[in-house]
Motif scaffolding. Structure first.
Motif, PDB file in Angstrom:
ATOM      1  N   LYS A 358       0.859  -1.189   0.000  1.00 27.33           N
ATOM      2  CA  LYS A 358       0.000   0.000   0.000  1.00 27.33           C
ATOM      3  C   LYS A 358       0.889   1.230   0.000  1.00 27.33           C
ATOM      4  O   LYS A 358       1.814   1.325   0.801  1.00 27.33           O
ATOM      5  CB  LYS A 358      -0.917   0.012   1.223  1.00 27.33           C
ATOM      6  CG  LYS A 358      -1.927  -1.127   1.229  1.00 27.33           C
ATOM      7  CD  LYS A 358      -2.813  -1.071   2.471  1.00 27.33           C
ATOM      8  CE  LYS A 358      -3.841  -2.199   2.418  1.00 27.33           C
ATOM      9  NZ  LYS A 358      -4.703  -2.212   3.620  1.00 27.33           N
ATOM     10  N   LEU A 359       0.573   2.162  -0.888  1.00 23.08           N
ATOM     11  CA  LEU A 359       1.416   3.341  -1.059  1.00 23.08           C
ATOM     12  C   LEU A 359       0.657   4.580  -0.605  1.00 23.08           C
ATOM     13  O   LEU A 359      -0.516   4.756  -0.922  1.00 23.08           O
ATOM     14  CB  LEU A 359       1.812   3.491  -2.529  1.00 23.08           C
ATOM     15  CG  LEU A 359       2.830   4.591  -2.848  1.00 23.08           C
ATOM     16  CD1 LEU A 359       4.202   4.218  -2.286  1.00 23.08           C
ATOM     17  CD2 LEU A 359       2.912   4.811  -4.352  1.00 23.08           C
ATOM     18  N   CYS A 360       1.344   5.437   0.169  1.00 23.62           N
ATOM     19  CA  CYS A 360       0.776   6.708   0.608  1.00 23.62           C
ATOM     20  C   CYS A 360       1.738   7.820   0.229  1.00 23.62           C
ATOM     21  O   CYS A 360       2.936   7.759   0.536  1.00 23.62           O
ATOM     22  CB  CYS A 360       0.542   6.706   2.116  1.00 23.62           C
ATOM     23  SG  CYS A 360      -0.094   8.269   2.771  1.00 23.62           S
ATOM     24  N   LEU A 361       1.235   8.855  -0.459  1.00 25.45           N
ATOM     25  CA  LEU A 361       2.053  10.007  -0.800  1.00 25.45           C
ATOM     26  C   LEU A 361       2.235  10.877   0.435  1.00 25.45           C
ATOM     27  O   LEU A 361       1.282  11.124   1.183  1.00 25.45           O
ATOM     28  CB  LEU A 361       1.401  10.807  -1.920  1.00 25.45           C
ATOM     29  CG  LEU A 361       1.256  10.076  -3.264  1.00 25.45           C
ATOM     30  CD1 LEU A 361       0.591  10.990  -4.282  1.00 25.45           C
ATOM     31  CD2 LEU A 361       2.604   9.576  -3.763  1.00 25.45           C
ATOM     32  N   GLY A 366       7.410  12.819  -1.320  1.00 24.52           N
ATOM     33  CA  GLY A 366       7.897  11.446  -1.248  1.00 24.52           C
ATOM     34  C   GLY A 366       6.759  10.474  -1.042  1.00 24.52           C
ATOM     35  O   GLY A 366       5.574  10.803  -1.228  1.00 24.52           O
ATOM     36  N   SER A 367       7.093   9.260  -0.646  1.00 25.00           N
ATOM     37  CA  SER A 367       6.066   8.235  -0.471  1.00 25.00           C
ATOM     38  C   SER A 367       6.443   7.298   0.666  1.00 25.00           C
ATOM     39  O   SER A 367       7.608   7.205   1.073  1.00 25.00           O
ATOM     40  CB  SER A 367       5.883   7.436  -1.769  1.00 25.00           C
ATOM     41  OG  SER A 367       7.088   6.736  -2.086  1.00 25.00           O
ATOM     42  N   MET A 368       5.419   6.617   1.178  1.00 25.42           N
ATOM     43  CA  MET A 368       5.617   5.581   2.196  1.00 25.42           C
ATOM     44  C   MET A 368       4.889   4.328   1.727  1.00 25.42           C
ATOM     45  O   MET A 368       3.706   4.377   1.362  1.00 25.42           O
ATOM     46  CB  MET A 368       5.086   6.045   3.552  1.00 25.42           C
ATOM     47  CG  MET A 368       5.325   5.038   4.679  1.00 25.42           C
ATOM     48  SD  MET A 368       4.698   5.621   6.293  1.00 25.42           S
ATOM     49  CE  MET A 368       5.797   7.003   6.624  1.00 25.42           C
ATOM     50  N   LEU A 369       5.603   3.235   1.711  1.00 28.27           N
ATOM     51  CA  LEU A 369       5.059   1.962   1.253  1.00 28.27           C
ATOM     52  C   LEU A 369       4.931   1.010   2.433  1.00 28.27           C
ATOM     53  O   LEU A 369       5.891   0.806   3.184  1.00 28.27           O
ATOM     54  CB  LEU A 369       5.976   1.345   0.186  1.00 28.27           C
ATOM     55  CG  LEU A 369       5.574  -0.040  -0.351  1.00 28.27           C
ATOM     56  CD1 LEU A 369       4.269   0.043  -1.129  1.00 28.27           C
ATOM     57  CD2 LEU A 369       6.693  -0.619  -1.232  1.00 28.27           C
ATOM     58  N   TRP A 370       3.726   0.457   2.604  1.00 24.31           N
ATOM     59  CA  TRP A 370       3.490  -0.532   3.658  1.00 24.31           C
ATOM     60  C   TRP A 370       3.485  -1.915   3.029  1.00 24.31           C
ATOM     61  O   TRP A 370       2.645  -2.224   2.196  1.00 24.31           O
ATOM     62  CB  TRP A 370       2.155  -0.263   4.345  1.00 24.31           C
ATOM     63  CG  TRP A 370       1.847  -1.233   5.478  1.00 24.31           C
ATOM     64  CD1 TRP A 370       2.703  -2.082   6.098  1.00 24.31           C
ATOM     65  CD2 TRP A 370       0.576  -1.434   6.103  1.00 24.31           C
ATOM     66  NE1 TRP A 370       2.071  -2.803   7.080  1.00 24.31           N
ATOM     67  CE2 TRP A 370       0.763  -2.417   7.110  1.00 24.31           C
ATOM     68  CE3 TRP A 370      -0.682  -0.879   5.927  1.00 24.31           C
ATOM     69  CZ2 TRP A 370      -0.290  -2.866   7.916  1.00 24.31           C
ATOM     70  CZ3 TRP A 370      -1.730  -1.319   6.733  1.00 24.31           C
ATOM     71  CH2 TRP A 370      -1.532  -2.296   7.722  1.00 24.31           C
ATOM     72  N   HIS A 371       4.431  -2.720   3.451  1.00 26.34           N
ATOM     73  CA  HIS A 371       4.489  -4.105   2.999  1.00 26.34           C
ATOM     74  C   HIS A 371       3.549  -4.920   3.895  1.00 26.34           C
ATOM     75  O   HIS A 371       3.980  -5.639   4.798  1.00 26.34           O
ATOM     76  CB  HIS A 371       5.918  -4.643   3.076  1.00 26.34           C
ATOM     77  CG  HIS A 371       6.880  -3.885   2.215  1.00 26.34           C
ATOM     78  ND1 HIS A 371       7.099  -4.186   0.892  1.00 26.34           N
ATOM     79  CD2 HIS A 371       7.659  -2.802   2.479  1.00 26.34           C
ATOM     80  CE1 HIS A 371       7.993  -3.352   0.383  1.00 26.34           C
ATOM     81  NE2 HIS A 371       8.348  -2.496   1.326  1.00 26.34           N
ATOM     82  N   GLY A 389      12.108   9.403  -0.606  1.00 29.51           N
ATOM     83  CA  GLY A 389      12.049  10.839  -0.814  1.00 29.51           C
ATOM     84  C   GLY A 389      11.411  11.193  -2.140  1.00 29.51           C
ATOM     85  O   GLY A 389      11.053  10.310  -2.939  1.00 29.51           O
ATOM     86  N   PRO A 390      11.287  12.479  -2.438  1.00 31.41           N
ATOM     87  CA  PRO A 390      10.711  12.913  -3.719  1.00 31.41           C
ATOM     88  C   PRO A 390      11.471  12.390  -4.930  1.00 31.41           C
ATOM     89  O   PRO A 390      10.897  12.254  -6.008  1.00 31.41           O
ATOM     90  CB  PRO A 390      10.787  14.445  -3.637  1.00 31.41           C
ATOM     91  CG  PRO A 390      10.829  14.753  -2.166  1.00 31.41           C
ATOM     92  CD  PRO A 390      11.588  13.625  -1.541  1.00 31.41           C
ATOM     93  N   ASP A 391      12.765  12.076  -4.751  1.00 31.37           N
ATOM     94  CA  ASP A 391      13.563  11.555  -5.854  1.00 31.37           C
ATOM     95  C   ASP A 391      13.437  10.056  -6.020  1.00 31.37           C
ATOM     96  O   ASP A 391      14.086   9.462  -6.886  1.00 31.37           O
ATOM     97  CB  ASP A 391      15.032  11.942  -5.670  1.00 31.37           C
ATOM     98  CG  ASP A 391      15.610  11.409  -4.358  1.00 31.37           C
ATOM     99  OD1 ASP A 391      14.872  10.744  -3.587  1.00 31.37           O
ATOM    100  OD2 ASP A 391      16.798  11.676  -4.083  1.00 31.37           O
ATOM    101  N   THR A 483       3.738  12.141   7.643  1.00 33.04           N
ATOM    102  CA  THR A 483       2.768  11.191   8.185  1.00 33.04           C
ATOM    103  C   THR A 483       2.153  10.373   7.061  1.00 33.04           C
ATOM    104  O   THR A 483       1.497  10.922   6.161  1.00 33.04           O
ATOM    105  CB  THR A 483       1.651  11.924   8.952  1.00 33.04           C
ATOM    106  OG1 THR A 483       2.228  12.719   9.986  1.00 33.04           O
ATOM    107  CG2 THR A 483       0.690  10.925   9.576  1.00 33.04           C
ATOM    108  N   GLY A 484       2.368   9.060   7.101  1.00 30.14           N
ATOM    109  CA  GLY A 484       1.704   8.146   6.178  1.00 30.14           C
ATOM    110  C   GLY A 484       0.403   7.651   6.774  1.00 30.14           C
ATOM    111  O   GLY A 484       0.331   7.384   7.977  1.00 30.14           O
ATOM    112  N   VAL A 485      -0.624   7.526   5.952  1.00 29.15           N
ATOM    113  CA  VAL A 485      -1.958   7.115   6.411  1.00 29.15           C
ATOM    114  C   VAL A 485      -2.354   5.835   5.672  1.00 29.15           C
ATOM    115  O   VAL A 485      -2.319   5.788   4.433  1.00 29.15           O
ATOM    116  CB  VAL A 485      -3.003   8.219   6.163  1.00 29.15           C
ATOM    117  CG1 VAL A 485      -4.351   7.820   6.745  1.00 29.15           C
ATOM    118  CG2 VAL A 485      -2.530   9.551   6.745  1.00 29.15           C
TER     119      VAL A 485
END
Length: 493
Positions: A358-361, A366-371, A389-391, A483-485
């Motif tokens: 699951k990906l959260c911007l 940048g992004s946060m990925l939940w495995h 990060g954004p890159d 903060t990732g949701v």
């Protein structure tokens, strides 16, 4: 629940059903990821349902480490190590290399430290796992067992009355004689009298039981009562918190945890689409004040985490109506926000959420990925998140209030709330209290300023109930809190 005297003593063991009270709501088990000296360990404490009662302890050595012997020991806050019982030996779990299991008696309601000592090829090490145990529930007797005991009680009552009548009627008769009318009349009268006396005894026993039950209910642990109200102060919207509870004078003062006297979490109902993690400033002995960020108007759940100097944590709960707050009013006069305050708005909680990545911007692009793996209630999991990060490269994570990451988890109905760190559900301030009492400071995973893998954070946890959950995972990168949701559906076992 109505009960009768013959099974009062048997039922007495079921009266008090304590469960641990900690800085969580509805999440009973304790998780700790950290180090016992040279050994990285995960310790799980499943507290007893009655006190005195047995706590189930699991010690799992990580990263391929092995141990020759593991012991566990409960250390009560007000007695210390000198007043603690001797350590109990844990036993290896068959088929699970590096996993040890033990049991500990927790004899009274108190703040404890479970002292885990690991002996192995690399020497020995100690981990301290805080556990707060108090009476928080009352177990009710199983209906089937109650009916059985009630039937046995009725049988014993009738038998006792019959024995009195038989003793008066035939107890002194010579063998072969038959009771005459006066003896029969006297036997009947005394049988009725015996029934009345036994009935009074049962009534007295029931009154005693009701008194014990009422006292048990009265003595159940309840977090301090707190009242939250939003208002304007100096033109700035603020949230005022008042701990309105006479019991505060009987408790030790509050102590900082991660440098703050209170960690406050706001979650807008019903969609959980607005979230804030704030740090109010103390106002006198029982008051706190927090500057409100620009949150959308609505009704918010309020969870306030505090820790006493005894190492005992509490989560104070309330609801509050917050008016619309703009960025302009939030920057007006009045109390300044804490530099570690953070907030995030998002889409409302959705329907059933399947497992998988699951990906959260994030706020910085940048992004946060939940495995995410499949989740089930009462199943131990490691919640693992990858931050980029954004890159697109792994983010360089910075310490956020002494931790690599913070997470807040709640069920959609509010019956579960937990404030997590990479070191687990344990309270760092409480751990420091017990470490100071022993004249040592244990190594704690949460204090590490680097992740095991660049940009990756993880949390040990076990969801206590099935249902829909929302998770907020917070990290700091580039001097900014992100903060990732995420949403999750937790199934049954």
């Amino acid at each position: 629940m109505r009960k009768t005297f013959p099974f009062l003593l048997l039922a007495l063991v079921l009266v008090l059903a304590p469960a641990p009270a900690r800085a969580h709501v509805g999440s009973p088990d304790v998780f700790y990821d950290g180090n016992a000296g040279p050994y990285p360990v995960r310790v799980i404490v499943r507290p007893p349902v009655v006190i005195p009662g047995l706590a189930e302890i699991t010690v799992r050595l990580r990263d391929g480490h092995r141990a020759d012997r593991v012991t566990v020991q409960p250390v009560q806050y007000n007695t210390g190590l000198k007043g603690a019982p001797p350590p109990d030996a844990a036993t290896p779990v068959p088929g699970a290399p590096g996993t040890w299991s033990g049991q500990l008696w927790l004899m009274v309601s108190a703040s404890y430290s479970v002292r885990v000592r690991v002996h192995g090829p690399e020497g020995q090490g100690i981990a301290l796992v805080p556990v707060a145990a108090v009476a928080s529930r009352v177990l009710r007797m199983d209906r089937g067992l109650g009916l059985i005991l009630a039937g046995l009680g009725l049988f014993l009552f009738a038998g006792a009355v019959f024995i009195v009548g038989a003793a008066v009627r035939e107890g002194s008769l010579p063998p072969g004689d038959v009771a005459d009318r006066p003896r029969l009349t006297r036997a009947r009268g005394l049988t009725v009298l015996a029934a009345l006396l036994f009935g009074v005894a049962l009534w007295g026993g029931e009154r005693w039981w009701d008194g014990v039950d009422a006292e048990a209910q009265e003595n159940l642990f309840k977090p301090f009562q707190m009242h939250a109200a939003a208002r304007l102060e100096g033109g700035r919207p603020v949230l005022a918190l008042a701990i309105d509870d006479p019991r505060t004078q009987d408790w030790s003062p509050l102590m900082p945890d991660h440098g703050k006297l209170m960690h406050l979490f706001l979650m807008r109902e019903p969609g959980l689409d607005a979230f804030a993690h704030l740090h109010p400033v103390a106002q006198g002995n029982d008051g706190f004040l927090a500057a409100l960020p620009p949150l959308p108007a609505g009704t918010y759940r309020v969870y306030a985490d505090v820790v006493h100097e005894s190492g005992f944590p509490q989560t104070l709960v309330d609801r509050v109506r917050i008016p619309a707050t703009s960025a302009e009013t939030a920057s007006a006069g009045g109390p300044a926000p804490d530099p570690d305050d953070s907030w995030r708005t998002s889409e409302p909680l959705g329907g059933a959420a399947s497992a998988g990545p699951k990906l959260c911007l994030l706020e910085d692009g940048g992004s946060m990925l939940w495995h995410q793996e499949p989740l089930a209630a009462h199943r131990e999991v490691t919640l693992r998140f990858e931050v980029r990060g954004p890159d697109g490269r792994p983010a360089a994570l910075e310490p956020y209030m002494g931790m690599l990451s913070h997470a807040a988890i709640t069920r959609d109905d509010g019956k579960v709330f937990v404030h997590l760190h990479p070191m687990g559900t344990v309270n760092m301030a409480a751990q420091q209290v017990f470490a100071k009492a022993e004249g040592a400071m244990p190594a704690m995973a949460g204090m590490s300023m680097t992740a095991d893998t660049a940009g990756v954070v993880s949390f040990p946890y076990e969801f206590p109930r099935p249902g829909r959950y929302r998770l907020w995972v917070q990290v700091k990168s580039g001097g900014r809190v992100l903060t990732g949701v995420f949403d999750a559906e937790v199934g049954t076992e």
